[in-house]
Scaffold this motif. Structure first.
Motif, PDB file in Angstrom:
ATOM      1  N   LEU A  34       0.834  -1.148   0.103  1.00 54.02           N
ATOM      2  CA  LEU A  34      -0.128   0.137   0.047  1.00 54.02           C
ATOM      3  C   LEU A  34       0.901   1.226  -0.057  1.00 54.02           C
ATOM      4  O   LEU A  34       1.758   1.316   1.054  1.00 54.02           O
ATOM      5  CB  LEU A  34      -0.832  -0.070   1.316  1.00 54.02           C
ATOM      6  N   PRO A  35       1.031   1.782  -1.128  1.00 51.74           N
ATOM      7  CA  PRO A  35       1.964   3.073  -1.009  1.00 51.74           C
ATOM      8  C   PRO A  35       1.407   4.148  -0.509  1.00 51.74           C
ATOM      9  O   PRO A  35       0.438   4.800  -1.131  1.00 51.74           O
ATOM     10  CB  PRO A  35       2.052   3.206  -2.634  1.00 51.74           C
ATOM     11  N   PHE A  36       1.818   4.521   0.620  1.00 53.06           N
ATOM     12  CA  PHE A  36       1.118   5.658   1.547  1.00 53.06           C
ATOM     13  C   PHE A  36       2.210   6.845   1.114  1.00 53.06           C
ATOM     14  O   PHE A  36       3.086   7.270   1.832  1.00 53.06           O
ATOM     15  CB  PHE A  36       1.226   5.495   2.676  1.00 53.06           C
ATOM     16  N   GLY A  37       2.062   7.215  -0.230  1.00 55.24           N
ATOM     17  CA  GLY A  37       3.266   8.197  -0.679  1.00 55.24           C
ATOM     18  C   GLY A  37       2.632   9.446  -0.654  1.00 55.24           C
ATOM     19  O   GLY A  37       1.549   9.943  -0.903  1.00 55.24           O
ATOM     20  N   PHE A  65      -4.412   0.347  -3.385  1.00 56.34           N
ATOM     21  CA  PHE A  65      -4.490   1.796  -2.691  1.00 56.34           C
ATOM     22  C   PHE A  65      -5.557   1.666  -1.499  1.00 56.34           C
ATOM     23  O   PHE A  65      -5.919   2.427  -0.721  1.00 56.34           O
ATOM     24  CB  PHE A  65      -5.143   2.822  -3.712  1.00 56.34           C
TER      25      PHE A  65
END
Lengths: 230, 411, 175
Positions: A34-37, A65
């Motif tokens: 989960l890219p918490f970008g 996401f």
């Protein structure tokens, strides 16, 4: 280490161990990140997911996401005051077992930004398994971090720090405000102290001592060398 | 103009029909940490309110505690898709405040790197626009080009993303001898990607249906909202700071400003593609005119020779008293690079629009106030106008075309 | 078409008299200093008569810690700065309106330019200057219920401790 766990809980046995190894193999080779970008590190993470440094080779192809469908959260980028409740909420929504990579200097310790809104390290508030230093770290570092997580799963550990779910404070927390009157005595619960600066002037003169002092002695030495007719 | 939220009695009859949806700060369609609170009637957006501030770092406050050469490091992290433009923008503002000139070689190098950085930003903007509308491969192709650009940036500045290359009065260091060859090599193959993107997207039925007419702004609205950059040029206003107020050596280079009259998402896409081709033209000219060429045999300086501002070379420091004193003053705390008292507002053409720096100096080594005029901030303010009354998928397309970069938006 | 600055200043002086406090120039950039009560009429005149169509930026400067030499250029504590740009003449102009600390109010210029909407919200958020007549004046960068205005000179860089007040999770002992 997995043998120790089996012995302690009394669940010895060859088949259970092998089954656990099979499950771990499945888990580590199909991590769904989960890219918490948020900021610049997110761009390096996107570069890692792209064709040149392909993270899909390691099984982490499915980028979800939605926290409900992922098991590895990559906190990439600086986390500010307004975003912290969101981070905690998203981490909460992930089903277990879950791992967390703190990518970059800002997520690990606050990085370059020691200001009024930046969280000085997300590991104060959510359990982090692997830290990646760098500003931003190279894609190879992110791949290395993923491999470390894979080894961790192979060893059978679920998370670095298990947190107590019966009384866990990881529920959604809005920003706790501080009034000016109370600012004199902050009640700090995080592990990294940050003192509110009362005197702005002293802060302005607060240059780091170490390297510049060395520079001074270097200049003094060269002056004396010049005098003695090198 | 944003209207006051209606009283509950007025929206209550509609309340049963409208759905309040939160496209939260963590969402695949939002580029960065943006939050959209929309009220939907079916698929149509009745009201839309963006919320920003999820990446607010305090750059402007931090600028008051870092000196002029230290702030460059921080300026990288604003528009992180094209950090060199931020560096160069801040350096141009500082040089205007200090009153120093960059030597010609330094100017040409800066222009080449700025245009390469612009290519990086536009190419990823087009790629993400394609990805948001479903054309995922375009994003992967554009990322390959970005990787090639990263190789060039790393050879010249030392870092892929956070370059921190400029200093007040010049640049950190000269480019390597094979720099023109590297860039020409890259430029030889880059137009092929642009052609491929055009083949994939420009006449694509789905792309055209989703983009034409969406998010249209008139010229007067765009000017009133303070919109700049490709968005303004897509509305028909030929305003480009590189032509209007040429900085560095843009005055000696020959290029055009592409504009389109429609002002919608498709027009912005076409303007960005055309701007990339113009950037290639600028880079080729600058490479031909680069004083000293690749190897710089005459050892032309890239940074100002004013030693009150730039560090003198070490052999001069060891042998010449005046250079020693300059070095001492530049390095010691309390001194540093000291500008005159005053204030200056200087803007450059970043890929997103007019990136302005308003610096107030009180005569010490630290600035008194650094204000960053972020192009994405004023561009994003038009979003409610673009999205209201349209469907939610149009809102996604419009958001992708704005190229909002949260680091710059929130600072 | 170049803007004829002396004639512009002359006509501003005859229209607004002593609301126009001063006019300075540094590095070729012109700054107009006006009283905060007159910001709307002066800016309207500049937009309509002098064709400064674009408001590129609204910001503020807090003069609390300026050295005494520069302090006298700021009659009040806050200076709300408007950066104007004229597309027809390709000229820039800066207008500074001085707002006292108490009451910290000034008229909003949203009737003239839409760009002022978000710009003024940010000035309110960071400095606490209230814009009268703004359609929706609330915080934009800090959380909505935040107290304090970060960019004021008496606000510490490292904040007052909000960033450390989230609750730490409880660690479980090793099994």
């Amino acid at each position: 280490m997995s043998q120790n766990i089996n012995q302690k809980t009394g669940e010895g046995g060859y088949i259970t161990t092998k089954l656990q190894e099979l499950i771990n193999w499945g888990r580590r080779n199909s991590l769904w990140p989960l890219p918490f970008g948020t900021a610049c590190c997110a761009i390096e993470m996107m570069a890692t997911l792209s064709s040149r440094y392909d993270l899909a080779r390691f099984g982490a192809e499915v980028i979800r996401f939605s926290p409900r469908q992922s098991d590895l959260m990559i906190v990439s980028g600086r986390v500010c005051l307004k975003m912290m409740p969101v981070l905690i909420e998203v981490y909460n929504q992930m089903p277990e077992p879950k791992w967390c990579i703190s990518m970059g200097a800002c997520a690990s310790t606050g990085g370059v930004f020691d200001t009024y809104t930046m969280i000085q390290g997300v590991d104060q508030y959510i359990p982090v398994d692997v830290y990646i230093p760098g500003c931003p770290p190279r894609p190879e570092s992110l791949i290395d971090a993923l491999m470390l997580i894979q080894e961790k799963i192979k060893r059978g550990e679920k998370q670095t720090k298990l947190y107590d779910r019966t009384r866990h404070p990881l529920d959604f927390q809005p920003v706790a405000l501080v009034s000016d009157a109370a600012a004199g005595l902050p009640q700090l619960t995080g592990s990294r102290q940050s003192l509110p600066e009362k005197d702005v002037e002293t802060q302005k003169q607060n240059f780091p001592a170490g390297p510049l002092e060395r520079a001074v002695t270097h200049v003094e030495r060269t002056l004396t060398r010049g005098k003695n007719g090198t | 103009m944003e209207t006051k939220p209606e009283s509950i009695e007025k929206i209550a009859p509609k309340a049963a029909q409208t759905l309040a949806l939160n496209l939260g700060p963590q969402h695949p369609a939002t580029h960065g940490t943006l939050r959209l609170k929309v009220e939907l009637d079916g698929e149509t957006i009745v009201r839309c309110e963006p919320e920003i501030g999820f990446l607010h770092t305090g750059f402007e406050k931090l600028g008051e505690y870092r000196n002029y050469n230290q702030f460059v490091v921080i300026s990288d992290r604003m528009n992180y898709l094209s950090p060199l433009n931020n560096n160069i923008g801040f350096a141009v503002a500082c040089e205007e405040l200090f009153g120093v000139q960059v030597p010609p070689r330094g100017q040409y190098l800066r222009v080449i790197m700025a245009e390469l950085s612009r290519l990086a930003d536009h190419v990823i903007s087009v790629g993400l626009q394609g990805m948001d509308l479903g054309a995922f491969s375009v994003m992967l192709w554009t990322f390959i080009e970005r990787e090639k650009l990263y190789d060039i940036f790393e050879a010249v500045t030392g870092a892929r993303l956070t370059t921190s290359w400029t200093r007040v009065g010049g640049v950190f260091r000269d480019a390597p001898p094979d720099f023109p060859a590297m860039v020409r090599n890259f430029l030889a193959k880059f137009p092929a990607l642009l052609d491929e993107c055009e083949r994939m997207l420009s006449r694509n039925r789905i792309f055209m249906d989703r983009c034409i007419g969406v998010g249209a702004l008139t010229k007067e609205e765009a000017i009133s909202y303070g919109v700049t950059g490709p968005m303004l040029r897509a509305c028909g206003v030929p305003y480009d700071i590189r032509k209007a107020r040429p900085y560095l050596c843009y005055g000696q280079l020959d290029f055009e400003i592409p504009t389109r009259p429609e002002g919608d998402v498709y027009a912005r896409y076409l303007v960005r593609l055309a701007e990339m081709r113009q950037s290639i033209r600028i880079i080729t000219q600058a490479l031909d005119k680069l004083p000293g060429g690749g190897e710089n045999k005459e050892n032309l300086p890239v940074s100002s020779l004013d030693h009150k501002v730039m560090l003198p070379p070490k052999d001069m420091v060891y042998n010449d008293m005046e250079s020693l004193i300059h070095h001492f003053k530049l390095v010691m705390p309390g001194h540093g690079v000291i500008p005159p008292k005053g204030e200056v507002y200087s803007c450059t053409e970043a890929p997103n629009g007019e990136l302005g720096f308003y610096i107030v100096s009180d005569g010490t080594g630290l600035p008194y106030r650094v204000r960053v005029r972020p192009p994405s901030f004023y561009n994003y303010a038009t979003f409610p106008k673009q999205a209201t009354g349209r469907m939610i998928s149009d809102a996604v397309a419009a958001l992708a075309s704005l190229n909002v970069i949260a680091g710059e938006l929130d600072r | 078409m170049a803007l004829d600055l002396p004639s512009l200043l002359a006509s501003l002086k005859e229209h607004f008299g002593d609301d126009l406090l001063a006019q300075t120039e540094f590095r070729g950039q012109h700054v107009l200093r006006i009283r905060s009560t007159a910001n709307l009429p002066v800016l309207r005149y500049l937009r309509d008569e002098a064709q400064f169509e674009m408001l590129t930026d609204v910001t503020c400067v807090d003069s609390l810690r300026l050295p005494p030499g520069m302090q006298k250029e700021y009659p009040e504590r806050f200076a709300v700065v408007y950066q104007l740009y004229s597309l027809t003449h390709n000229e820039r102009l800066r207008v500074k309106a001085f707002v006292p600390e108490e009451p910290c109010e000034i008229d909003s210029v949203t009737p003239l330019w839409e760009a002022a909407n978000w710009g003024e919200r940010e000035v309110f958020d960071m400095f606490g200057v209230v814009f009268k007549g703004h359609p929706d004046l609330k915080r934009i960068l800090m959380p909505d219920n935040y107290t304090g205005h970060p960019l004021r000179k008496d606000y510490p860089l490292k904040g007052r401790g909000e960033r450390d007040r989230f609750q730490k999770y409880t660690e479980m002992p090793e099994r």
